[in-house]
Design an enzyme around this catalytic site. Sequence first.
Site: not given
Ligand code: DMJ
Length: 933
Positions: A147, A294, A388, A406, A492
């Site tokens: 994170e 992912d 979720e 997303e 991401t």
């Molecule tokens: C984000 O922090 C990023 O896209 C991560 O790769 C996946 N989750 C969250 C948002 O849902």
Amino acid sequence: MSKAGGGRGCGSSVPQRAPWSLVAATAAFCLVSATSVWTAGAAPMSREERQKLGNQVLEMFDHAYGNYMEHAYPADELMPLTCRGRVRGQEPSRGDVDDALGKFSLTLIDSLDTLVVLNKTKEFEDAVRKVLRDVNLDNDVVVSVFETNIRVLGGLLGGHSLAIMLKEKGEYMQWYNDELLQMAKQLGYKLLPAFNTTSGLPYPRINLKFGVRKPEARTGTETDTCTACAGTLILEFAALSRFTGATIFEEYARKALDFLWEKRQRSSNLVGVTINIHTGDWVRKDSGVGAGIDSYYEYLLKAYVLLGDDSFLERFNTHYDAIMRYISQPPLLLDVHIHKPMLNARTWMDALLAFFPGLQVLKGDIRPAIETHEMLYQVIKKHNFLPEAFTTDFRVHWAQHPLRPEFAESTYFLYKATGDPYYLEVGKTLIENLNKYARVPCGFAAMKDVRTGSHEDRMDSFFLAEMFKYLYLLFADKEDIIFDIEDYIFTTEAHLLPLWLSTTNQSISKKNTTSEYTELDDSNFDWSCPNTQILFPNDPLYAQSIREPLKNVVDKSCPRGIIRVEESFRSGAKPPLRARDFMATNPEHLEILKKMGVSLIHLKDGRVQLVQHAIQAASSIDAEDGLRFMQEMIELSSQQQKEQQLPPRAVQIVSHPFFGRVVLTAGPAQFGLDLSKHKETRGFVASSKPYNGCSELTNPEAVMGKIALIQRGQCMFAEKARHIQNAGAIGGIVIDDNEGSSSDTAPLFQMAGDGKDTDDIKIPMLFLFSKEGSIILDAIREYEEVEVLLSDKAKDRDPEMENEDQPSSENDSLNQSAEQITSSSQEVDLVDQKSPEESSLNSQPESLSPADTDKAASVSPSEQISNPMENHEITSLDGECTDLDNQLQEQSETEEDSNPNVSWGKKVQPIDSILADWNEDIEAFEMMEKDEL
Ligand code: DMJ
């Protein structure tokens, strides 16, 4: 600075570009052709309307960002219900979710480049100054490496990328001297100790001040990490290396990726969800494209785009081939086992996989992207947000929605690829739903339960980093953005990194591994530009023609697998053993179990445990039957548990100045009026005297015709209910007397009767924890007259009412109040815990209905699975495909229409479906959430 791209060229159509052009620019290229010939399908959206929607996004961003800056900064995140900052250590711990918070003003850093995309250059300049002035990266706090990398390092680098772009333009940021980059470098060095493992995979957590494995660090004993956690570093780390010339970052990120690649399951070419960072063994061997994995795939493709290194594309293509072979079951994407990829590992999908259609656009594979996106959109239309997790027959599996971006991301990429205005309409719906259901006076609140519409006191930083960026870009024309977005790649977390980095400081030697792949069939993955004739046929209705067959996929869904059973009947074969028919004493059944690879273990306490090893089954068909049987057993078990557990209820404050914007999740009662079967109860609230409600009320005139507030404790819940009912109350809310208790941290509480007949209690009773209860008490103090709605699901806000009586700004302080929650587990209290009879009644066993007890006697399903990895498969085969849900829905709508007292929305979810949705496979989800936020 040169913008000439490295890597492979893409013919003459997009000359002089970075490798991004190879895949992403294709979408832009086709957008031009698609829009220019557009003739039918979804009606085109006028420039005026797009601008209007873009402005709406800007206003929403201001609301979210402004409230964060005003009420939370310098804290990491805004708590939009209580209108304050979330400071780690000062709020009850939420477990791993809190590992994103490092006391480094997370939301501010995550929002930096959004400010520039949204054309708020002045605010960006201010924000950068604040970051430089206030942010400390040396806190004694343990944070998630993943994170911190994607949000903070990525945020700083995105900010730096756009700061230098602005500086070059000559108007803003003239004072800027790479200060954000220096901070990014400092942070990069702080993360490096995490990579001190023999594998090169990073520890999942690090102490910003003390690193890992030192006693002061309080971290470094972990053995596992998720694949995405270890495989989502290369963009930020490589950018840091290339911006600064310090190659070590890119080297470490590459090493981690190389290790993951080596460890892929060689026959399926899939990776598991979690891996041991020391041994490299897969800890969780299920494999999908959502939580836990992912962005590993995302970064392989994007690393190729940004860095021009062919080996990343080769790896991505190899994995993509496996994903499309095993995981993609259009329009679904279902997890499988890496060793047995033909076997599904789950019967549900998680919301994180919604990014995948966007990635498929980048790859150039549009058809499945359109299909999956359409399926997800229908789930959203059903529940307003993407829960979720949701099952293969589209029921809610895990009801939270933390405002994830997303789906908006994929919508943006699909619009870029197809030019189909349908995707603009999708974006419009997203905006409407956010404003209608998530907007609160102090920001936007995550949905705690998409079914009840209740909120959580949480606004994650990714909401600002990603959601507004993608939504704004969706409606923007080129001239609405002050720079060329196509010169950048999105990380991401949607941070922007310039493509010219591909040609800068390329000191990392590229491994030429082409020969390693010669045995792979790469014919589908031609390295030349994707063939636009195939990907973007000149038919302007292309996307619509793909969506058309799926348009009712969610509403009309039948439990999957039913066809196979019917087929087996038709073919005359004996139908497989069903869980509901199983008897542990029947030798024939035991024989069938054996054939299916299921063994029966007798536990010391008299229960039996069922375990399946698919490999021990007589044939693959038997193995599949065995998995189905086990799944049915799990469902049977969960049904039995559901009978003991009622879903949460909602208390919605509907009077001025709340107008339904604050929804508190309440615990249900096992007695009194069942709100799921009757109309909601609406009334003003009044405190009862005595407040504990344990004796006849001394103020009946005050509670008559109202909803009485009573404090928990001293006597049975049922007794309180009788006292307020006798005084003429039309409902009751019991408020927890444990100060500070909150539905944010406690499991849902359910009030049980007193062990006697409670049929005499006719009014609805709900339970609120202290934090939520105090919101109502505070409201009474401030406004005296407070009206609430007790229901099974929050109702739509009443705009007319709101317009008539606009909230005054002085009164807004109270809107900023806390609320609600449901939780992953449920506490059933047979009595009020302070009751004198507590001990005897608490020992009352929870009972099962006699019919179920028979089955539970032979199998105790909740205990039966010792190896879930081997057992999750196939959705329910029970029941026929009926339109029961719809019938119930219609019925409840009709009932509601005829009720003149109800003006609040018409969407009442049938109780059957709520019950069916409730509390399924929570453990698995918690595991998922633990792996990746
Ligand atoms: C984000 O922090 C990023 O896209 C991560 O790769 C996946 N989750 C969250 C948002 O849902």
